[in-house]
Write an enzyme that holds these catalytic residues in place. Structure first.
Site, PDB file in Angstrom:
ATOM      1  NE  ARG A  54       7.973  -3.587  11.416  1.00 26.67           N
ATOM      2  CZ  ARG A  54       8.586  -2.864  10.944  1.00 26.67           C
ATOM      3  NH1 ARG A  54      10.109  -3.693  11.724  1.00 26.67           N
ATOM      4  NH2 ARG A  54       8.211  -1.662  10.558  1.00 26.67           N
TER       5      ARG A  54
ATOM      6  CG  HIS B  81      -0.016   0.038   2.720  1.00 26.41           C
ATOM      7  ND1 HIS B  81       0.789  -0.923   2.728  1.00 26.41           N
ATOM      8  CD2 HIS B  81       0.084   1.403   3.114  1.00 26.41           C
ATOM      9  CE1 HIS B  81       1.422  -0.489   4.749  1.00 26.41           C
ATOM     10  NE2 HIS B  81       0.723   0.890   4.709  1.00 26.41           N
TER      11      HIS B  81
ATOM     12  CG  ASP C 180       1.096   5.143   4.801  1.00 27.96           C
ATOM     13  OD1 ASP C 180       0.971   4.155   4.718  1.00 27.96           O
ATOM     14  OD2 ASP C 180       2.748   5.435   5.522  1.00 27.96           O
TER      15      ASP C 180
END
Length: 318
Positions: free
Chosen positions: A261, A193, A195
């Site tokens: 993570r 993607h 942002d």
């Protein structure tokens, strides 16, 4: 938002060696300004060190967030709509991720527990500090972009949008549990993607996973060092506002074997009613039509991960 497929398992793709993104030292503002502009043009990403955010604020919110994600599932669900797991966006995309999403212009509500006030307090302090850093970076980028004697009115055009009380900025906590590579295929935590907002400031716990795609079909893991840095990237709106000079680059997160993570992303956005167009002083003629952030956000979030950019973004002025 250029929002991988519904299947979160990684496909066979070309993965290059780790990339060391430009590291910008904010102690030297004049040099930082030039380096940031170059990085936004070439990579769409850079890291900042000596950023001035108090370590105690960062450590406190990271500790509280880690504690939240370590809780049993039913306890996390008590957070309500801010908490989500696996489902991404509105079109059925999934990933190996759980998250908290909070509006960054109001006091957050998280969970009804003895520690909720402590977490909320840590988040409020973090949002205030990271917003200040985002505004500083945007002011420096504007000065470097326009290449003239700093004009307070001009250089603060972007930061004023972030400081606005109606700013639509978001704070997102992402937690990617580890996978056992002896039994599982490599998986995507969050699919490819861009942002959609103006700029993103990202903190992580030093675990690998972030990958960027400067060249179509090629993914480059980002070296997580130095751990004291913030990773900063250009959003779709900033690409439009700079008339394509700064690039909003596709990225994703791969789940790591045996390592968890966690990242904290501050997405700096204008108010929903704000008009997005080529900034004054940027090379003309504009190649994108004007639109509101609310208009773009609605269209962007109705797309799937991996889809081409929304028409609003691609539509050039004839």
């Amino acid at each position: 938002m250029v929002v991988i497929s519904q299947n979160p398992t990684m496909k066979i793709e070309k993965i290059r060696d780790d990339i060391d993104l430009p590291i910008i030292n904010l102690l030297n503002k004049s040099e930082a300004m030039k380096e940031m502009v170059r990085a936004c043009e070439e990579y769409g990403f850079f890291k900042v060190i000596n950023h001035g955010m108090p370590q105690e604020i960062i450590s406190q919110v990271e500790e509280e967030a880690a504690g939240f994600f370590a809780m049993p599932g039913p306890e996390k669900l008590r957070a309500g709509p801010p908490y989500g797991c696996k489902n991404i966006g509105l079109k059925g995309d999934v990933g190996e991720v759980e998250y908290l999403i909070l509006q960054a212009n109001s006091s957050p509500f998280l969970i009804q527990s003895d520690d909720s006030n402590k977490f909320s307090s840590a988040i409020n302090a973090y949002v205030e500090a990271v917003r200040k850093l985002a505004c500083e970076l945007l002011d420096l980028l504007m000065e470097g972009l326009l290449g003239s004697t700093p004009n307070p009115t001009t250089s603060s055009m972007l930061s004023r949008l972030i400081k606005d009380r109606e700013s639509d900025s978001i704070l997102r906590f992402n937690h990617y549990p580890p996978v056992d590579v002896s039994t599982d295929s490599p998986k995507i935590g969050f699919g490819e993607h861009t942002d959609p907002q103006i700029i993103t400031l990202l903190r992580s716990n030093g675990v690998k996973g972030l990958q960027i795609s400067i060249e179509d079909g090629v993914w480059i893991p980002v070296n997580p060092r130095p751990e004291s840095s913030f990773c900063v990237n250009v959003g779709d709106l900033l690409q439009v506002m700079t008339n394509g000079r700064f690039v909003s680059v596709k990225h994703r997160v791969a789940v790591q074997p045996f390592e968890s993570r966690m990242s904290i992303a501050y997405f700096a956005a204008p108010p929903l009613h704000a008009t997005v167009s080529c900034l004054p002083g940027v090379a003309a003629p504009p190649i994108y039509r004007s639109f509101s952030w609310g208009e773009y956000k609605q269209a962007a979030f109705m797309r799937r991960l991996g889809d081409t950019r929304v028409n609003l973004f691609e539509r050039a002025i004839s």
